[in-house]
Design an enzyme around this catalytic site. Sequence first.
Site, mmCIF file in Angstrom:
data_model
loop_
_atom_site.group_PDB
_atom_site.id
_atom_site.type_symbol
_atom_site.label_atom_id
_atom_site.label_comp_id
_atom_site.label_asym_id
_atom_site.label_seq_id
_atom_site.Cartn_x
_atom_site.Cartn_y
_atom_site.Cartn_z
ATOM 1 N N ARG A 50 12.802 2.163 -4.881
ATOM 2 C CA ARG A 50 12.460 1.226 -3.826
ATOM 3 C C ARG A 50 13.055 -0.113 -4.247
ATOM 4 O O ARG A 50 14.267 -0.212 -4.362
ATOM 5 C CB ARG A 50 10.936 1.169 -3.579
ATOM 6 N N LYS A 109 -3.495 -6.210 0.337
ATOM 7 C CA LYS A 109 -2.840 -5.785 1.583
ATOM 8 C C LYS A 109 -3.518 -4.566 2.215
ATOM 9 O O LYS A 109 -3.467 -4.388 3.422
ATOM 10 C CB LYS A 109 -1.364 -5.484 1.329
#
Length: 376
Positions: free
Chosen positions: A147, A52
């Site tokens: 997260r 990514k």
Amino acid sequence: MTQKTNMVTKEKSNLDIKYPMLEINLKKIHENIKTMVDLCGVAGISIAGVVKGFNAIPEVTKQFVDAGCKYIASSRLDQIIKLKKYGIEKPFMMIRIPMFSEIKELVKYASVSLNSEMETLNMIQRECELQGKSHKAILMFDLGDLREGVFNQEEFINLAEHVENHLENVELYGVGTNLGCYGSIMPTEKNLGRLCTIAEIIESKINRRLEIISGGATSSLPLLIDGKMPSRVNNLRLGEGILLAEDLEKFWGYSMKHMHKDTFVLKAQVVEVKNKPTYPVGNIFIDAFGTKPTYEDRGIRKRALLAVGKQDFGLHDKLIPQKQGVKIVGSSSDHLIVDIEDCNVETKLGDILKFSMYYPPMMYLSENEGIPKIFI
Ligand SMILES: *Cc1c(COP(=O)(O)O)cnc(C)c1O
């Protein structure tokens, strides 16, 4: 995709080259990946190569495949689809918790995904039935970074049993965690050890060994290097540590001499060279981005203005000048200002200056369609 049209393969006469450009050294990237694959391999750890950070540029992704990554991973499903269409053949791992709206494509294009929600997993099951496919789920446990992942141990074990016993097409592939991304929590023997303990509790309930225990990202590498990685961890999802290897050296103090750091290089052209004061003249208000920076008065100094800006690289303080003596002073959307007073070799109008970088500029520059990508 559109990247192809921007690719310049040969540098012709000087005036034909388009700047700024991003020079990507495929050979050095390949060597970095190989070094990591070997380092992890000794500890029985497979690598999910995370693509990514460079917009999954296929030519770069190919190095991850060729150098021995077991999975190709991204948090963006469109990147996985792009790679699959390009012809990359590896198990694809979706590393952001899937959205409802992407489950159809997830099942179609990715073979593994990180998950934390029962409802989403149930939907993956239904989609698998529709498509006549199976899918592997790695359940994420939140060790405190806050997260993604299930925070409660009991809930986590229940979720694992649910996948194992009630979802026929979704294989409980293993467990994983993510650290350091939001809460800045360091991976340690203790917290990753807890993940392994929980994995073993699940194994005792389902009467089989889990295939994968995924112990985090680049920030987990120091544990491995120190020989303190819990032995059950058998997978890491690595991006930055393979590509740039800057963070481990700068933030953790690990020598990464065996890794190339100039894998992604920004080349930009000088459009002005002047001697100017270092302290702005007039009433200081706010800069182009609405903030009020501070300025140090160092008298009159020689500086160069480059035709590249925040719109291209995001953050100028994450660029690393390659030329001796060059110091980054500041930037706006389309300009970068560097101090060249201390350069031994003169910097002239029209010169090309090179910058290696930390993760953020790599990400912004890779995604910018207007910036040519040159492969060497
Ligand atoms: C981005 C990401 C990684 C890779 O992080 P690096 O620091 O680049 O190694 C790993 N896991 C997840 C879930 C991610 O989102």
